[in-house]
Design a protein around this motif. Structure first.
Motif, PDB file in Angstrom:
ATOM      1  N   GLU A  12       0.608   6.432  -2.661  1.00  0.00           N
ATOM      2  CA  GLU A  12       0.545   5.239  -2.520  1.00  0.00           C
ATOM      3  C   GLU A  12      -1.189   4.986  -2.763  1.00  0.00           C
ATOM      4  OE1 GLU A  12       1.849   2.356  -1.751  1.00  0.00           O
ATOM      5  OE2 GLU A  12       4.096   3.230  -1.752  1.00  0.00           O
TER       6      GLU A  12
ATOM      7  N   TYR B  77      -4.260   2.375  -2.890  1.00  0.00           N
ATOM      8  CA  TYR B  77      -4.843   0.928  -2.352  1.00  0.00           C
ATOM      9  C   TYR B  77      -5.745   0.225  -3.384  1.00  0.00           C
ATOM     10  CZ  TYR B  77      -3.220   1.992   2.360  1.00  0.00           C
ATOM     11  OH  TYR B  77      -2.397   2.381   3.563  1.00  0.00           O
TER      12      TYR B  77
ATOM     13  N   CYS C 164      -3.803  -4.934   4.617  1.00  0.00           N
ATOM     14  CA  CYS C 164      -2.774  -4.416   3.799  1.00  0.00           C
ATOM     15  C   CYS C 164      -1.418  -4.382   4.642  1.00  0.00           C
ATOM     16  CB  CYS C 164      -3.232  -2.986   3.541  1.00  0.00           C
ATOM     17  SG  CYS C 164      -4.764  -3.247   2.319  1.00  0.00           S
TER      18      CYS C 164
ATOM     19  N   ASN D 223       3.841   1.060   2.162  1.00  0.00           N
ATOM     20  CA  ASN D 223       3.380   0.165   1.126  1.00  0.00           C
ATOM     21  C   ASN D 223       2.054  -0.125   1.469  1.00  0.00           C
ATOM     22  OD1 ASN D 223       2.761  -2.087  -0.613  1.00  0.00           O
ATOM     23  ND2 ASN D 223       5.123  -2.467  -0.745  1.00  0.00           N
TER      24      ASN D 223
ATOM     25  N   GLU E 265       0.188  -2.305  -0.252  1.00  0.00           N
ATOM     26  CA  GLU E 265      -0.145  -3.620  -0.809  1.00  0.00           C
ATOM     27  C   GLU E 265      -1.127  -4.393  -0.277  1.00  0.00           C
ATOM     28  OE1 GLU E 265       2.032  -7.860  -1.999  1.00  0.00           O
ATOM     29  OE2 GLU E 265       3.182  -6.117  -1.377  1.00  0.00           O
TER      30      GLU E 265
END
Length: 372
Positions: A191, A193, A272, A291, A293
């Motif tokens: 993942e 960022y 996030c 996640n 995001e």
């Protein structure tokens, strides 16, 4: 039970997320009272270099991690070989602890980096003249928060060289300093960022951070790709802070790697889907990654200590009157000048408004010592 070597603010914020998921916490730290102590089931008091104490921590933990790099890596390597899970691997920590080895490893992996050479203590001046000024000296070991770094702009400043084994690195004409947090789990899933931009104070400590970075999308994607390449080259498990330079000619170059939660990732708690701290806990315990995001733009700044003595927080009430302001006070028992005593994150759908509020709050909130 998660064993953490180090009991500072990073360990505290790791422990807060671990608690939410039902994990226990054991910690090793030299201080009797440290930020994570109130969250720990077990506290072992001892040096980060004390092999016996580290082994004691491993024996009561199901997995080991750390919130600081300057620890006894040889004992951790022994424990890993004996079957104790340690994340990130001490082999990575061994690479990161030596800035020269770190850069040599990244060069071999094809990561874009500034030019550099080795310079041992007894040949510093000679090597610096040969390499050419301006240059940046980084001590091979022990540097942290701006310590162990010297910028030499002219040959007249060669007397400022730090007398220790070092790496000499080209002086990059920087447009922005940027960073990317990358999480990687035990199966190699990743993942990434968003790219953030960082502004440092005169002591080379992060002054404030803007998320997302105000850069072109193509450059942001390139920076994220480089960050992923770094973590995959290390075969890392956990969260990693990848600091980079964006040069004035648009080149992205690796600066340094942190194999742990990082100051440049604090904004993720509020901004996030999954914070860097939860992500780290997920990765080292075998849980799926969350996640990464970005939900809302954010500005983060460190609250640095002023004076000496027991901490006293000033301006909290006034600071919290502003919407979108989140204050984190670490609970360190003693204030020292420039010591990280907390941080503040400001979130707003309008990044410009977040910056405006952050600048106001930065003037308001202080942590001062009670000694005159």
């Amino acid at each position: 039970m998660i064993g953490i070597i180090g009991g500072g603010q990073l360990a505290k914020m790791m422990a807060q997320e671990a608690r939410k998921l039902g994990f226990g916490i054991a910690v090793l730290d030299p201080q009797e009272k440290c930020p994570v102590c109130g969250l720990a089931d077990v506290k072992i008091t001892g040096s980060f270099m004390d092999g016996e104490k580290i082994r004691n921590l491993a024996e009561i933990s199901d997995v080991l991690t750390y919130d600081i790099e300057h620890i006894n890596v040889e004992v951790l390597k022994e424990l890993e070989e004996e079957g104790y899970p340690v994340y990130p691997s001490p082999k990575i920590l061994e690479i990161i602890q030596d800035k020269l080895v770190q850069m040599e490893t990244m060069k071999k992996a094809g990561v874009p980096i500034p030019k550099f050479i080795r310079a041992d203590r007894d040949e510093l001046t000679e090597k610096a003249i040969e390499f050419g000024v301006p240059l940046v000296q980084k001590t091979r070991r022990g540097g942290y928060d701006g310590k162990g770094v010297a910028v030499i702009r002219t040959e007249k400043e060669l007397d400022k060289l730090l007398p220790t084994d070092s790496m000499l690195q080209e002086f990059v004409e920087i447009e922005k300093e940027i960073a990317v947090m990358v999480a990687r789990d035990q199966d190699g899933n990743i993942e990434v960022y968003p790219v953030v931009e960082m502004v440092f104070n005169e002591a080379n400590i992060l002054d404030f951070l803007v998320a997302p970075a105000r850069i072109d999308e193509d450059i942001a994607r390139e920076a994220q790709d480089i960050a992923v390449k770094v973590v995959e080259a290390l075969d890392g498990v956990g969260i990693f802070g990848i600091e980079m330079f964006l040069s004035k000619d648009g080149t992205v170059l690796l600066n340094e790697v942190a194999p742990r939660p990082h100051n440049s990732g604090h904004y993720t708690i509020e901004a996030c889907m999954t914070s860097q701290f939860e992500q780290h806990i997920r990765a080292i315990t075998g849980l799926p990654l969350g996640n990464s995001e970005l939900l809302v733009p954010a500005v983060m700044f460190n609250v640095l200590g002023e004076g000496y003595g027991r901490p006293k927080v000033l301006g909290m009430k006034e600071a919290l009157r502003y919407p979108g302001v989140y204050v984190h006070i670490y609970g360190k028992p003693v204030v020292r000048p420039l010591r990280k005593m907390g941080h503040v994150t400001v979130v707003n759908k309008d990044l410009g408004k977040a910056l405006e509020v952050a600048q106001k709050v930065k003037r308001i909130i202080k942590v001062v010592g009670d000694d005159p």
